[in-house]
Motif scaffolding. Structure first.
Motif, mmCIF file in Angstrom:
data_model
loop_
_atom_site.group_PDB
_atom_site.id
_atom_site.type_symbol
_atom_site.label_atom_id
_atom_site.label_comp_id
_atom_site.label_asym_id
_atom_site.label_seq_id
_atom_site.Cartn_x
_atom_site.Cartn_y
_atom_site.Cartn_z
ATOM 1 N N GLU A 1 0.829 -1.208 0.000
ATOM 2 C CA GLU A 1 0.000 0.000 0.000
ATOM 3 C C GLU A 1 0.864 1.258 0.000
ATOM 4 O OE1 GLU A 1 -0.601 -2.605 1.937
ATOM 5 O OE2 GLU A 1 -2.526 -3.305 1.120
ATOM 6 N N ASP A 2 1.978 1.204 0.733
ATOM 7 C CA ASP A 2 2.888 2.353 0.768
ATOM 8 C C ASP A 2 3.583 2.544 -0.580
ATOM 9 O OD1 ASP A 2 2.275 2.880 3.419
ATOM 10 O OD2 ASP A 2 3.902 1.628 4.185
ATOM 11 N N ILE A 3 3.963 1.439 -1.213
ATOM 12 C CA ILE A 3 4.603 1.520 -2.529
ATOM 13 C C ILE A 3 3.635 2.114 -3.547
ATOM 14 C CG2 ILE A 3 5.616 0.187 -4.421
ATOM 15 C CD1 ILE A 3 6.509 -1.867 -2.278
ATOM 16 N N LEU A 4 2.397 1.660 -3.510
ATOM 17 C CA LEU A 4 1.387 2.163 -4.441
ATOM 18 C C LEU A 4 1.138 3.653 -4.221
ATOM 19 C CD1 LEU A 4 -0.614 1.525 -6.687
ATOM 20 C CD2 LEU A 4 -2.259 0.791 -4.939
ATOM 21 N N LYS A 5 1.118 4.078 -2.967
ATOM 22 C CA LYS A 5 0.938 5.496 -2.660
ATOM 23 C C LYS A 5 2.092 6.322 -3.216
ATOM 24 C CE LYS A 5 0.333 8.727 1.204
ATOM 25 N NZ LYS A 5 0.236 8.861 2.684
ATOM 26 N N GLU A 6 3.323 5.828 -3.038
ATOM 27 C CA GLU A 6 4.486 6.538 -3.568
ATOM 28 C C GLU A 6 4.433 6.617 -5.092
ATOM 29 O OE1 GLU A 6 8.393 5.543 -2.081
ATOM 30 O OE2 GLU A 6 7.554 4.843 -0.174
ATOM 31 N N ILE B 1 5.008 -6.679 -7.285
ATOM 32 C CA ILE B 1 4.779 -5.236 -7.228
ATOM 33 C C ILE B 1 4.598 -4.669 -8.629
ATOM 34 C CG2 ILE B 1 5.810 -3.013 -6.614
ATOM 35 C CD1 ILE B 1 7.285 -4.506 -4.366
ATOM 36 N N ALA B 2 5.456 -5.100 -9.552
ATOM 37 C CA ALA B 2 5.390 -4.589 -10.922
ATOM 38 C C ALA B 2 4.030 -4.864 -11.553
ATOM 39 C CB ALA B 2 6.503 -5.208 -11.761
ATOM 40 N N LYS B 3 3.487 -6.035 -11.308
ATOM 41 C CA LYS B 3 2.185 -6.383 -11.882
ATOM 42 C C LYS B 3 1.080 -5.494 -11.319
ATOM 43 C CE LYS B 3 3.500 -11.179 -12.783
ATOM 44 N NZ LYS B 3 3.371 -12.602 -12.362
ATOM 45 N N ILE B 4 1.149 -5.208 -10.021
ATOM 46 C CA ILE B 4 0.144 -4.341 -9.393
ATOM 47 C C ILE B 4 0.264 -2.912 -9.917
ATOM 48 C CG2 ILE B 4 -0.575 -3.297 -7.205
ATOM 49 C CD1 ILE B 4 0.246 -5.953 -5.857
ATOM 50 N N LEU B 5 1.486 -2.404 -9.996
ATOM 51 C CA LEU B 5 1.685 -1.033 -10.461
ATOM 52 C C LEU B 5 1.298 -0.872 -11.930
ATOM 53 C CD1 LEU B 5 5.071 -0.028 -8.759
ATOM 54 C CD2 LEU B 5 2.739 0.437 -7.999
ATOM 55 N N THR B 6 1.571 -1.889 -12.732
ATOM 56 C CA THR B 6 1.187 -1.836 -14.143
ATOM 57 C C THR B 6 -0.323 -1.698 -14.283
ATOM 58 O OG1 THR B 6 3.103 -3.167 -14.815
ATOM 59 C CG2 THR B 6 1.237 -3.092 -16.331
ATOM 60 N N GLU B 7 -1.042 -2.346 -13.391
ATOM 61 C CA GLU B 7 -2.505 -2.285 -13.411
ATOM 62 C C GLU B 7 -3.026 -0.979 -12.825
ATOM 63 O OE1 GLU B 7 -6.433 -3.539 -14.024
ATOM 64 O OE2 GLU B 7 -4.576 -4.534 -14.679
ATOM 65 N N GLU B 8 -2.426 -0.545 -11.713
ATOM 66 C CA GLU B 8 -2.954 0.600 -10.969
ATOM 67 C C GLU B 8 -2.422 1.953 -11.444
ATOM 68 O OE1 GLU B 8 -5.225 0.574 -8.549
ATOM 69 O OE2 GLU B 8 -5.481 -1.609 -8.514
ATOM 70 N N VAL B 9 -1.180 1.978 -11.918
ATOM 71 C CA VAL B 9 -0.564 3.249 -12.337
ATOM 72 C C VAL B 9 0.105 3.043 -13.700
ATOM 73 C CG1 VAL B 9 0.715 5.246 -11.461
ATOM 74 C CG2 VAL B 9 0.037 3.451 -9.873
#
Length: 286
Positions: A49-54, A86-94
């Motif tokens: 959650e912190d990584i996604l916020k950053e 993490i990369a998969k989540i960030l690719t989807e979310e940001v």
């Protein structure tokens, strides 16, 4: 304005320390080594959650690049799985961000796994010349670093590799490092200026702002095909109120926000600086 900023576009990058202060290597410039007991935050895995916020804050601040950094000699299976998740989540979310990994030495197979998860580029710095490297690190070789950079090219990822000035290296060491960097044909070359921590063995960086500006120019001249010369760690400390001058010496990229273990300046100040200089924030990469 330098010819490399004639298009008035500056590439902004943000870095995220997803695993901090747990490295067993003895790099004398690095406060993340457990050997030096520097007063920094230490954790094995940052909360997603912190990584996604950053990541979202980086995007909102104009960053195109977002680098996932781990403190260790190189990739192991556990770290590889963590970075990929993490990369998969960030690719989807940001999806606006261009994901970069910086996880130490890596094989072609590991790099291909990162690529499949959404990582677009890999950062692994040579740090200094092959000749000087044994004086700043004894637990792994410079050749391992160079080989990883070659692996990045073989895997078809964008190569980001640079070094650190102000470690006590000679002018000959700087030329040697730049020749080695140029031989790797990197897309982006991050320039760092040593930021001293009292827990470290190295002496404080003795470079002047004028000397540092000329080192940016030297880097640009030595690696003419690099799309980006990025001024990264140590920018605020090295240049103070002269930061806007870096773009006249060949820089066309900067790191915004905080660094791995040190604070950067408020992002809005960097954006105000670029607006004052009539430089645009890059919205895409070639």
């Amino acid at each position: 304005m330098n010819e490399n900023t004639m298009n008035n576009e500056i590439f902004l990058c943000s870095i995220c320390n997803i695993n901090s202060g747990t490295c067993n290597e003895d790099c004398k410039f690095c406060s993340q080594s457990v050997r030096y007991k520097a007063d920094i935050d230490r954790y094995k895995q940052k909360n997603i959650e912190d990584i996604l916020k950053e990541a979202k804050n980086a995007r909102d601040g104009g960053a195109l690049g977002f680098c996932l950094v781990t403190a260790d000699k190189g990739l192991n299976n556990k770290t590889l799985d963590f970075v990929c998740s993490i990369a998969k989540i960030l690719t989807e979310e940001v999806p606006e961000l261009r994901l970069i990994a910086c996880n130490g030495t890596a094989s072609v197979e590991q790099l291909l796994t990162l690529k499949a998860s959404g990582i677009k580029a890999y950062n692994h710095n040579l740090e200094t010349s092959k000749e000087f490297y044994p004086q700043i690190c004894t637990t792994h070789s410079w050749d391992e670093r160079y080989s990883t950079c070659k692996n990045v090219n073989e895997a078809g990822l964008v190569l980001i590799t640079g070094g650190i000035y102000g470690l006590g290296e000679t002018e000959e060491d700087r030329v040697s490092m730049l020749e080695s960097l140029n031989s790797l044909n990197p897309t982006s070359v991050p320039i760092n200026f040593y930021h001293h921590n009292e827990a470290l063995e190295l002496q404080p960086n003795s470079l002047t702002a004028d000397e540092a500006l000329n080192l940016i120019k030297l880097t640009r001249e030595a690696i003419p095909n690099a799309q980006r010369i990025m001024v990264a760690g140590g920018r605020e400390l090295m240049f103070g109120d002269r930061q806007e001058e870096i773009f006249n010496y060949g820089a066309n990229s900067i790191v915004i926000g905080n660094y791995l273990t040190t604070s950067g300046r408020v992002v809005s100040k960097d954006l105000d600086m670029l607006e004052y200089l009539r430089l645009k924030v890059a919205k895409s990469v070639k």
